[in-house]
Design a protein around this motif. Structure first.
Motif, PDB file in Angstrom:
ATOM      1  N   ASN A 198       0.808  -1.221   0.000  1.00 13.85           N
ATOM      2  CA  ASN A 198       0.000   0.000   0.000  1.00 13.85           C
ATOM      3  C   ASN A 198       0.844   1.276   0.000  1.00 13.85           C
ATOM      4  OD1 ASN A 198      -2.244  -1.554  -0.054  1.00 13.85           O
ATOM      5  ND2 ASN A 198      -2.867  -1.198   2.070  1.00 13.85           N
ATOM      6  N   ASP A 225     -15.852   9.429  -4.440  1.00 12.99           N
ATOM      7  CA  ASP A 225     -16.369  10.799  -4.372  1.00 12.99           C
ATOM      8  C   ASP A 225     -15.402  11.755  -3.649  1.00 12.99           C
ATOM      9  OD1 ASP A 225     -17.093   9.076  -2.202  1.00 12.99           O
ATOM     10  OD2 ASP A 225     -18.350  10.677  -1.389  1.00 12.99           O
ATOM     11  N   LEU A 226     -14.719  11.278  -2.607  1.00 12.48           N
ATOM     12  CA  LEU A 226     -13.832  12.173  -1.851  1.00 12.48           C
ATOM     13  C   LEU A 226     -12.612  12.576  -2.682  1.00 12.48           C
ATOM     14  CD1 LEU A 226     -13.992  10.352   1.612  1.00 12.48           C
ATOM     15  CD2 LEU A 226     -15.296  12.354   0.873  1.00 12.48           C
ATOM     16  N   SER A 242     -10.049   9.104   4.195  1.00 13.03           N
ATOM     17  CA  SER A 242      -9.780   8.094   3.159  1.00 13.03           C
ATOM     18  C   SER A 242      -8.296   8.100   2.797  1.00 13.03           C
ATOM     19  CB  SER A 242     -10.635   8.400   1.930  1.00 13.03           C
ATOM     20  OG  SER A 242     -10.014   7.908   0.756  1.00 13.03           O
ATOM     21  N   VAL A 243      -7.719   6.911   2.763  1.00 15.05           N
ATOM     22  CA  VAL A 243      -6.304   6.765   2.426  1.00 15.05           C
ATOM     23  C   VAL A 243      -6.067   7.209   0.982  1.00 15.05           C
ATOM     24  CG1 VAL A 243      -4.477   5.034   2.120  1.00 15.05           C
ATOM     25  CG2 VAL A 243      -5.978   4.926   4.120  1.00 15.05           C
ATOM     26  N   GLY A 244      -6.841   6.631   0.066  1.00 15.86           N
ATOM     27  CA  GLY A 244      -6.642   6.930  -1.358  1.00 15.86           C
ATOM     28  C   GLY A 244      -6.916   8.395  -1.683  1.00 15.86           C
ATOM     29  N   ASP A 270      -7.480  -4.110   7.444  1.00 14.72           N
ATOM     30  CA  ASP A 270      -6.728  -5.124   6.694  1.00 14.72           C
ATOM     31  C   ASP A 270      -6.244  -6.277   7.573  1.00 14.72           C
ATOM     32  OD1 ASP A 270      -7.120  -3.790   4.348  1.00 14.72           O
ATOM     33  OD2 ASP A 270      -5.111  -2.929   4.226  1.00 14.72           O
ATOM     34  N   VAL A 279     -14.884   0.315   8.653  1.00 13.11           N
ATOM     35  CA  VAL A 279     -14.261   0.983   7.505  1.00 13.11           C
ATOM     36  C   VAL A 279     -14.922   0.573   6.186  1.00 13.11           C
ATOM     37  CG1 VAL A 279     -12.086   1.388   6.267  1.00 13.11           C
ATOM     38  CG2 VAL A 279     -12.096   1.238   8.765  1.00 13.11           C
TER      39      VAL A 279
END
Ligand code: UD1
Length: 421
Positions: free
Chosen positions: A23, A127-128, A166-168, A308, A330
């Motif tokens: 990641n 969307d974010l 959000s990570v992404g 995860d 999550v």
């Protein structure tokens, strides 16, 4: 089609080496798009299928790559003229490809990206990502199965508050903002170690980002970035997966160079369940317990308990004495592996985003299908502790995130084989 076949392997002992983080490497590769001068040299890259997909995405955008597999090193040259379209057949294979959108539109003014695929763990909207990029002045056109992003006159810094860390989305917006005109402040940003690794890489490239590891990131835009050398951080989820395997029975596994600070909530859970965890100079050693105690766990964004690691820990909960709960905060659909564990004798009930698992289970070998990446690992851990033979199918999920998992387990003493059917 490959399968993993496991026969009762109740004693694992020894040391295991962990790869660079999946990641972390994916956004770092995406960030190489920003380097209009000099090559980027990325070391400690994990040779996983997701890594190869991101490498192909970069090549499709006309970046030049040179991979040295024996050194786990990739050189990426983004100094030439880039193209703008990440092809459908690659992006649909891996959702994380969406993180090329921010750097590509920031560097070139235009990006065309298919809608992402990947593990089927919930709806996983973007969307974010899109709202954040729009705040930076990017014009987004959503065509259903692809998205176009336009910023002909460059990006402009702004204040962006994420509804969820959000990570992404944090990664995409962060990378785009490095080349924006002026200052961007991202609040409620994700704080994962993989975000910190990305920020370290971007700052070495010449970006000006402060606040790493906190929920407020301040980015002062610069006009261009340079390729640099960067060593990818350890994979805390692979490390955590071996910690879970170590916590069972009389297992005794040392995870070499594992970083304690990256796995605090998991370590806390393992200790509360009765495993013994010690911190040695060269790694973290986990010794198991035949009489694990039940525990209630809920997933949270970092620094909380990681989603995860959720499915792997449900195997420990099944083996433990009494009723345990796992609450997934999550993702909305991350209990698919429970139906497969049920085939191995696990008794559970789902109520909304919580499952209640009744232990202690005597696991029985069965033929099961991996339903997502971490589910694959959890079924294998269950198989190691089941009586009789376990066969795990759908290894394409396992290969996304674990390098030679069966080989590492077999080196620890497991009776496990990977076969082609
Ligand atoms: C990353 C990790 C993944 C991990 C997850 C959460 C990579 C390649 N993957 O995924 O292994 O499980 O973080 O730690 O780094 N969401 C929205 N709108 C958005 C973006 C996300 O609603 O625009 C929701 C998602 O549907 C999900 C939650 O936010 O329910 C978390 O997603 P996010 O943090 O973005 O995870 P990923 O970056 O996809």
């Amino acid at each position: 089609m490959d399968q993993i076949v496991i026969n009762d392997s109740s004693h694992l002992k020894g040391q295991v080496k962990i790869e660079g983080s999946k990641n972390a490497v994916l956004p770092i590769l995406a960030a190489t798009i920003l380097a209009s001068n000099d090559q980027s040299v990325i070391t400690n890259v994990p040779l996983l299928s997701d890594f190869y997909i991101m490498k192909s995405v970069l090549e499709s955008l006309n970046l030049k790559t040179q991979l040295n597999e024996s050194k786990n090193e990739i050189v990426v040259d983004a100094t030439g003229e880039l193209t703008h379209e990440a092809p459908f057949e690659l992006v649909t294979k891996m959702r994380a490809s969406i993180v090329v959108m921010g750097p590509l539109v920031a560097r070139t003014g235009y990006a065309k990206i298919s809608l992402p695929g990947g593990c089927a763990i919930g709806e996983r909207p973007i969307d974010l990502h899109l709202k954040g990029l729009e705040k930076l002045g990017v014009k987004i056109e959503d065509h259903g199965d692809f998205i176009e992003a336009f910023a002909k006159n460059g990006l402009i810094g702004n204040n962006i508050n994420l509804d969820f860390p959000s990570v992404g989305a944090t990664q995409n917006i962060l990378m785009a903002a490095t080349l924006a005109d002026g200052i961007t402040v991202i609040s409620n940003a994700a704080k994962e170690p993989e975000i910190i690794d990305l920020i370290n890489f971007l700052n070495k490239m010449g970006a000006k980002i402060i606040g790493k590891g906190t929920s407020t990131l301040t980015i002062t835009g610069v006009s261009s970035l340079l390729g640099v050398t960067h060593n990818v951080v350890q994979d805390r989820i692979e490390a955590g997966t071996f910690m879970v395997a170590g916590a069972i029975g009389n297992n005794d596994i040392k995870i070499l160079d594992a970083i304690k600070e990256h796995n605090e909530p998991l370590i806390d859970v393992l200790i509360k369940m009765g495993a013994s965890v010690s911190f040695e100079e060269d790694g973290i050693r986990v010794k198991g317990n035949y009489e694990l105690k039940s525990i209630n766990v809920e997933t949270e964004p970092y620094p909380g308990f990681p989603t995860d690691m959720q499915s792997q820990v449900t195997v420990l909960q099944a083996l433990s004495d009494g009723q345990s709960q796992m609450k997934e905060n999550v993702f909305e659909n991350r209990f698919m592996h429970m139906q497969e564990l049920n085939k191995m004798g696990v008794n559970f009930r789902q109520e909304g985003n919580t499952i209640k698992i009744n232990g202690s289970t005597h696991l029985k070998g069965a033929e099961v299908d991996a339903t997502d990446l971490r589910a694959a690992a959890s079924l294998i851990i269950a198989g190691l502790n089941a009586s009789g033979k376990t066969v795990v199918n759908n290894l394409k999920y396992l290969d996304r995130g674990y390098f030679k998992f069966h080989k590492k387990l077999s080196d620890l003493g497991a009776n496990i084989q990977r076969i082609s059917k």
